[in-house]
Each structure stands twice: as structure tokens, then as C-alpha cells.
Design a protein around this motif. Structure first.
Motif, PDB file in Angstrom:
ATOM      1  N   HIS A 160      23.376 -31.266 -71.390  1.00  0.00           N
ATOM      2  CA  HIS A 160      22.702 -31.807 -72.887  1.00  0.00           C
ATOM      3  C   HIS A 160      21.802 -32.617 -73.241  1.00  0.00           C
ATOM      4  O   HIS A 160      21.424 -33.716 -72.825  1.00  0.00           O
ATOM      5  CB  HIS A 160      23.920 -31.932 -73.516  1.00  0.00           C
ATOM      6  CG  HIS A 160      25.591 -31.827 -73.032  1.00  0.00           C
ATOM      7  ND1 HIS A 160      26.114 -31.422 -72.228  1.00  0.00           N
ATOM      8  CD2 HIS A 160      26.236 -31.010 -74.589  1.00  0.00           C
ATOM      9  CE1 HIS A 160      26.935 -30.858 -72.469  1.00  0.00           C
ATOM     10  NE2 HIS A 160      27.551 -30.928 -74.270  1.00  0.00           N
ATOM     11  N   ILE A 161      21.186 -32.265 -73.836  1.00  0.00           N
ATOM     12  CA  ILE A 161      19.760 -32.327 -74.528  1.00  0.00           C
ATOM     13  C   ILE A 161      19.965 -32.873 -76.117  1.00  0.00           C
ATOM     14  O   ILE A 161      20.059 -32.613 -76.647  1.00  0.00           O
ATOM     15  CB  ILE A 161      18.499 -31.053 -74.276  1.00  0.00           C
ATOM     16  CG1 ILE A 161      17.845 -30.663 -72.857  1.00  0.00           C
ATOM     17  CG2 ILE A 161      17.383 -31.881 -74.402  1.00  0.00           C
ATOM     18  CD1 ILE A 161      17.413 -29.609 -73.258  1.00  0.00           C
ATOM     19  N   HIS A 198      15.416 -34.523 -79.256  1.00  0.00           N
ATOM     20  CA  HIS A 198      14.064 -33.897 -77.772  1.00  0.00           C
ATOM     21  C   HIS A 198      14.329 -32.806 -77.803  1.00  0.00           C
ATOM     22  O   HIS A 198      13.004 -31.970 -77.925  1.00  0.00           O
ATOM     23  CB  HIS A 198      14.596 -34.119 -76.977  1.00  0.00           C
ATOM     24  CG  HIS A 198      14.114 -34.327 -75.553  1.00  0.00           C
ATOM     25  ND1 HIS A 198      12.463 -34.996 -75.256  1.00  0.00           N
ATOM     26  CD2 HIS A 198      14.005 -34.116 -74.121  1.00  0.00           C
ATOM     27  CE1 HIS A 198      11.967 -34.767 -74.126  1.00  0.00           C
ATOM     28  NE2 HIS A 198      13.010 -33.988 -73.489  1.00  0.00           N
ATOM     29  N   MET A 199      15.298 -31.920 -78.265  1.00  0.00           N
ATOM     30  CA  MET A 199      15.314 -30.401 -78.388  1.00  0.00           C
ATOM     31  C   MET A 199      14.065 -29.747 -79.520  1.00  0.00           C
ATOM     32  O   MET A 199      13.129 -28.630 -79.603  1.00  0.00           O
ATOM     33  CB  MET A 199      16.183 -30.122 -78.163  1.00  0.00           C
ATOM     34  CG  MET A 199      16.517 -28.191 -78.447  1.00  0.00           C
ATOM     35  SD  MET A 199      15.837 -27.551 -77.097  1.00  0.00           S
ATOM     36  CE  MET A 199      16.762 -27.394 -75.962  1.00  0.00           C
ATOM     37  N   LEU A 253       3.304 -28.014 -71.465  1.00  0.00           N
ATOM     38  CA  LEU A 253       3.646 -28.971 -72.211  1.00  0.00           C
ATOM     39  C   LEU A 253       3.542 -30.141 -71.672  1.00  0.00           C
ATOM     40  O   LEU A 253       5.000 -30.208 -70.428  1.00  0.00           O
ATOM     41  CB  LEU A 253       4.326 -28.026 -72.894  1.00  0.00           C
ATOM     42  CG  LEU A 253       4.424 -27.335 -74.042  1.00  0.00           C
ATOM     43  CD1 LEU A 253       5.528 -26.881 -75.092  1.00  0.00           C
ATOM     44  CD2 LEU A 253       3.276 -27.876 -75.324  1.00  0.00           C
ATOM     45  N   ASP A 254       3.852 -31.526 -71.543  1.00  0.00           N
ATOM     46  CA  ASP A 254       4.211 -32.439 -71.163  1.00  0.00           C
ATOM     47  C   ASP A 254       5.539 -33.230 -71.736  1.00  0.00           C
ATOM     48  O   ASP A 254       5.966 -34.251 -72.322  1.00  0.00           O
ATOM     49  CB  ASP A 254       2.947 -33.275 -71.405  1.00  0.00           C
ATOM     50  CG  ASP A 254       3.894 -34.782 -70.588  1.00  0.00           C
ATOM     51  OD1 ASP A 254       4.685 -34.754 -69.521  1.00  0.00           O
ATOM     52  OD2 ASP A 254       2.949 -35.992 -70.671  1.00  0.00           O
ATOM     53  N   TYR A 255       6.757 -32.335 -70.990  1.00  0.00           N
ATOM     54  CA  TYR A 255       8.762 -32.501 -71.748  1.00  0.00           C
ATOM     55  C   TYR A 255       8.645 -32.924 -69.974  1.00  0.00           C
ATOM     56  O   TYR A 255       8.323 -31.831 -69.104  1.00  0.00           O
ATOM     57  CB  TYR A 255       8.852 -31.723 -72.331  1.00  0.00           C
ATOM     58  CG  TYR A 255       8.509 -31.890 -73.459  1.00  0.00           C
ATOM     59  CD1 TYR A 255       9.947 -31.896 -74.611  1.00  0.00           C
ATOM     60  CD2 TYR A 255       7.425 -31.190 -74.318  1.00  0.00           C
ATOM     61  CE1 TYR A 255       9.059 -32.020 -75.798  1.00  0.00           C
ATOM     62  CE2 TYR A 255       7.368 -30.961 -75.444  1.00  0.00           C
ATOM     63  CZ  TYR A 255       8.079 -32.127 -76.439  1.00  0.00           C
ATOM     64  OH  TYR A 255       7.636 -31.978 -77.556  1.00  0.00           O
ATOM     65  N   GLN A 256       9.555 -33.553 -69.886  1.00  0.00           N
ATOM     66  CA  GLN A 256      10.936 -33.886 -68.971  1.00  0.00           C
ATOM     67  C   GLN A 256      12.099 -33.897 -69.315  1.00  0.00           C
ATOM     68  O   GLN A 256      12.779 -34.257 -70.373  1.00  0.00           O
ATOM     69  CB  GLN A 256      10.086 -35.077 -67.883  1.00  0.00           C
ATOM     70  CG  GLN A 256       9.371 -35.758 -67.287  1.00  0.00           C
ATOM     71  CD  GLN A 256       9.269 -33.988 -66.876  1.00  0.00           C
ATOM     72  OE1 GLN A 256      10.062 -33.387 -65.312  1.00  0.00           O
ATOM     73  NE2 GLN A 256       8.169 -33.873 -66.105  1.00  0.00           N
ATOM     74  N   PHE A 257      13.037 -32.931 -68.739  1.00  0.00           N
ATOM     75  CA  PHE A 257      14.239 -32.672 -68.670  1.00  0.00           C
ATOM     76  C   PHE A 257      15.087 -33.796 -68.340  1.00  0.00           C
ATOM     77  O   PHE A 257      15.056 -33.494 -66.283  1.00  0.00           O
ATOM     78  CB  PHE A 257      14.667 -31.911 -69.008  1.00  0.00           C
ATOM     79  CG  PHE A 257      14.112 -30.699 -70.516  1.00  0.00           C
ATOM     80  CD1 PHE A 257      14.112 -31.244 -72.074  1.00  0.00           C
ATOM     81  CD2 PHE A 257      12.415 -30.153 -70.431  1.00  0.00           C
ATOM     82  CE1 PHE A 257      13.923 -30.130 -72.381  1.00  0.00           C
ATOM     83  CE2 PHE A 257      11.656 -29.647 -71.056  1.00  0.00           C
ATOM     84  CZ  PHE A 257      12.274 -29.965 -72.415  1.00  0.00           C
ATOM     85  N   ASP A 258      16.449 -33.413 -68.047  1.00  0.00           N
ATOM     86  CA  ASP A 258      17.057 -34.729 -67.135  1.00  0.00           C
ATOM     87  C   ASP A 258      18.533 -33.455 -66.450  1.00  0.00           C
ATOM     88  O   ASP A 258      18.574 -33.567 -65.175  1.00  0.00           O
ATOM     89  CB  ASP A 258      18.045 -35.372 -67.771  1.00  0.00           C
ATOM     90  CG  ASP A 258      19.658 -34.539 -68.316  1.00  0.00           C
ATOM     91  OD1 ASP A 258      18.963 -33.265 -68.924  1.00  0.00           O
ATOM     92  OD2 ASP A 258      20.239 -35.175 -69.459  1.00  0.00           O
ATOM     93  N   PHE A 259      17.671 -32.236 -66.497  1.00  0.00           N
ATOM     94  CA  PHE A 259      18.455 -31.184 -65.467  1.00  0.00           C
ATOM     95  C   PHE A 259      17.343 -30.938 -64.762  1.00  0.00           C
ATOM     96  O   PHE A 259      17.282 -30.090 -63.689  1.00  0.00           O
ATOM     97  CB  PHE A 259      19.029 -29.975 -66.311  1.00  0.00           C
ATOM     98  CG  PHE A 259      17.962 -29.617 -67.149  1.00  0.00           C
ATOM     99  CD1 PHE A 259      16.283 -28.931 -66.546  1.00  0.00           C
ATOM    100  CD2 PHE A 259      17.225 -29.279 -67.566  1.00  0.00           C
ATOM    101  CE1 PHE A 259      15.457 -27.945 -66.813  1.00  0.00           C
ATOM    102  CE2 PHE A 259      16.382 -28.762 -68.945  1.00  0.00           C
ATOM    103  CZ  PHE A 259      15.514 -28.216 -68.494  1.00  0.00           C
TER     104      PHE A 259
END
Length: 367
Positions: free
Chosen positions: A4-5, A9-10, A360-366
Motif C-alpha cells: 500500500h502506497i 506519495h502516489m 524520477l527520484d522515488y523510492q517505494f517500500d515494495f
């Protein structure tokens, strides 16, 4: 595994993706607003799941959609207008059209704006709710690439063609009946395919007249014209399929005839030589100013009374509750406010692909 994001953030990610493919910043936010609203309302077929295949790929890889939107008013007459979107961003075109309809309704009691040469505009319910927020009745619909077979037919001719009404109520949520005129829409089948699930029996008809259930095969067959969606009511007349067929036709006419736009097979994304081309969708938007008929508070109270009476009516054995249109989406929004947007493995791959291709400079917990 599904992660879940958070909504913020999304939303920021989708906005930056749209900007990254050439959509102007303000318009990118509009596009992200529509998609995140779908995710918030639990309509998983039209949120982040559509970002890559319906917008990103069509602009970047297929080149059949414009990232910048030329919004041309080709006819404007008191309470009505005709708009040409020139294959720009459907959400931008649709929002501006509904804004025009609302402004016209403020002056004349009713406003109607139709658009041609547009593209996919997200969840149809977003636009009637713009009207209900201003004490108006909102109506919208759009045609789409051929998917539905007419009653007694097996050829996909009509789009999923939503016919959506929004009514303000005195409850925490307004009434909005946001759904396709087919039993199931293509986006839901795409969701089944991502999840590795079959479609239920009786929703899709093949050229042989038999039901089809393999979700991935159905998506291929819909494009090839080897499968079609059944209209609301089902295959044939016995369960009322002609009613869904009729409603789909109403939206097809309102999305094409007034604005002299494309319709039925003209909405296929290939020309006679087999080359890719824009979908050339049409939309319609209506706003009705309630205060021209009665006090808005009185309308809201009556509409709310109707909804409450429906929900409080006798339930079927084993049923826990009765819902009214917009209620499940409202409840989903409350639940998801704490959890965020559910993203399965297929969507995770899409997100990473877009992020990496755009740098793009994004990090996700998955990850």
C-alpha cells in the motif's frame, strides 16, 4: 505481494510521471487528481492501474495521444457549447467542459457541453460530482473503443459507455452511479488479468456465441474482435440485456451526434492501413442548477430521505446491509485513508518501469 502506497506519495508520483512525458504541470495535477480519486474510492480499474497502459504508453510509445491539450471551443451558444480536444489529455478536456457546463447553468439554469477528439477521461463519476459540490445535478458520459455486442449479436460495436448521474444529498456523500453499461468493463478484466483470475461466466461472449472466461485471452480477443462484452442485463433478452444495450446506445449518440465526432468502429485505434491512430473519443457534460427548481437544501434533504429509505428497507435473508450509489466508494475512501493505494506485483513493475525510464527520484517500500 500487494503493498500500500500513501495517497500523497502516489499522487506526487503520478503528477511527476505526467510532467515527465510532457504534460504541463497544472494539467498534470488535474490528471493525477482524477486517477487518485479513483484509487481513493476503491475503483481499482481506473486509478494507478491505468497510468501506464492508457496514458504513458499511448503518449510515449504508441504516440497516439498528445501530452499538451489544445482546448478549442468550436461552437458556443448560451447554455451549450461544442469543444474539440485535438487528442489531448481527456481528464483536462473533461474537467474544463464540466466547468463550462456549471458556469452556463449558473446563468441559464442548465448547461451542456460536448467534446470530440478527446481521449480516456478516467472515472466518469468525477465530473458529475463537480456539479453536486455546487448544488447542481451533474450528468456525464463517454463513448469508448468497441467492446459491447448489441442484443442478439456477437460483434463488439459499442463502447462500455457509462451514463452517469450525480445528485447532491444531505449525507456525507452524494449519489453518483458511476458504472459502465456493460456488465463488466475492460478495466476490470485488466485487473483480473493482473491478478491471474478468470472472469465469471456469462459476462463475455465469443464469436461462437459462447461465454469466455480466460481474462488474458479475453483482452486479446476484444482487440481482435473475437470477443465482446455483454450489456447490463446479459446475453439475449430474457434477463433484460436489451436495456443495457439501449443505455449504451444513448451514450454513443450523445457522445458523437451533437459534436459530430467519431462513433462505433471509427473509435478503433487503427486506420485502414493498420497504422495506429488516436481513439477520437466523445464526451458529454450536463449541469442543472437546483435552485431554479427548489431550495438546494430541500433537494438535498429529499434526496437523502430517498437514500435512507432505500437502505432501511427490508433486507434479503443473509444480507448485512443495503447500499445506495456512492456509498461503497465513500466507505472505501474512509478505509483507504489509513492504508493508501493497494499495488500488486504487476503494478509495482509498471511503477518501477516508468520511474526508471523518466529518471524520477522515488523510492517505494515494495523494493
Amino acid at each position: 505481494m500487494t503493498h500500500h502506497i500513501p495517497f500523497d506519495h502516489m499522487h506526487n508520483f503520478m503528477t511527476d510521471v505526467f510532467i515527465g512525458i510532457g504534460v504541463p504541470e497544472e494539467e498534470a495535477r488535474t490528471c493525477a487528481d482524477v486517477l487518485i480519486e479513483s484509487d481513493k474510492r476503491g475503483i481499482d480499474s481506473h486509478g494507478i492501474g491505468r497510468l501506464k497502459p492508457i496514458y504513458y504508453d499511448r503518449i510515449v510509445h504508441q504516440k497516439i495521444q498528445q501530452a499538451t491539450t489544445e482546448f478549442e471551443v468550436v461552437r458556443d451558444h448560451l447554455a451549450t457549447a461544442v469543444v474539440d480536444g485535438h487528442h489531448g489529455m481527456g481528464m483536462v478536456i473533461a474537467k474544463r467542459c464540466m466547468e463550462m457546463a456549471i458556469e452556463k447553468a449558473k446563468k441559464h439554469g442548465l448547461g451542456m457541453v460536448v467534446a470530440r477528439n478527446s481521449t480516456h477521461y478516467g472515472i466518469a463519476g468525477y465530473y458529475p460530482l463537480m456539479a453536486t459540490a455546487q448544488d447542481m445535478i451533474g450528468i456525464s458520459g463517454t463513448n469508448a473503443r468497441p467492446s459491447i455486442a448489441p442484443t442478439f449479436g456477437v460483434e463488439n460495436m459499442l463502447g462500455t459507455n457509462p451514463l452517469v448521474f450525480g445528485f447532491p444529498t444531505d449525507e456525507p456523500f452524494d449519489f453518483v452511479n458511476d458504472y459502465a453499461t456493460s456488465i463488466i468493463q475492460r478495466g476490470k478484466i485488466e485487473q483480473y488479468a493482473r491478478e491471474g483470475r478468470d472472469c465469471p461466466e456469462g459476462l463475455i461472449v465469443g464469436r461462437d456465441g459462447k461465454s469466455k472466461t480466460d481474462s488474458k485471452q479475453i483482452l486479446d480477443d476484444l482487440v481482435k474482435g473475437e470477443a465482446a462484452l455483454a450489456p447490463i442485463g446479459g446475453i439475449g433478452e430474457e434477463t433484460g440485456g436489451y436495456k443495457g444495450y439501449g443505455f449504451a446506445t444513448v451514450t454513443e449518440v450523445l457522445s458523437a451526434a451533437l459534436q459530430q465526432g467519431a462513433f462505433l468502429k471509427q473509435l478503433i485505434d487503427k486506420d485502414s492501413s493498420g497504422n495506429r491512430k488516436p481513439y477520437e473519443l466523445g464526451h458529454y457534460f450536463m449541469a442543472i442548477d437546483i435552485q431554479c427548481f427548489c431550495a438546494p437544501a430541500d433537494f438535498r434533504k429529499t434526496a437523502g430521505d430517498i437514500m435512507r429509505a432505500l437502505r432501511e428497507s427490508e433486507k434479503a435473508p443473509g444480507a448485512e446491509r443495503i447500499y445506495t450509489c456512492g456509498e461503497k466508494e465513500y466507505l472505501a475512501g474512509i478505509e483507504r485513508a489509513n492504508t493508501g493505494v493497494p499495488v500488486n506485483e504487476a503494478l509495482q513493475n509498471d511503477i518501477v518501469t516508468m520511474r526508471n525510464e523518466l529518471g524520477l527520484d522515488y523510492q517505494f517500500d515494495f523494493e
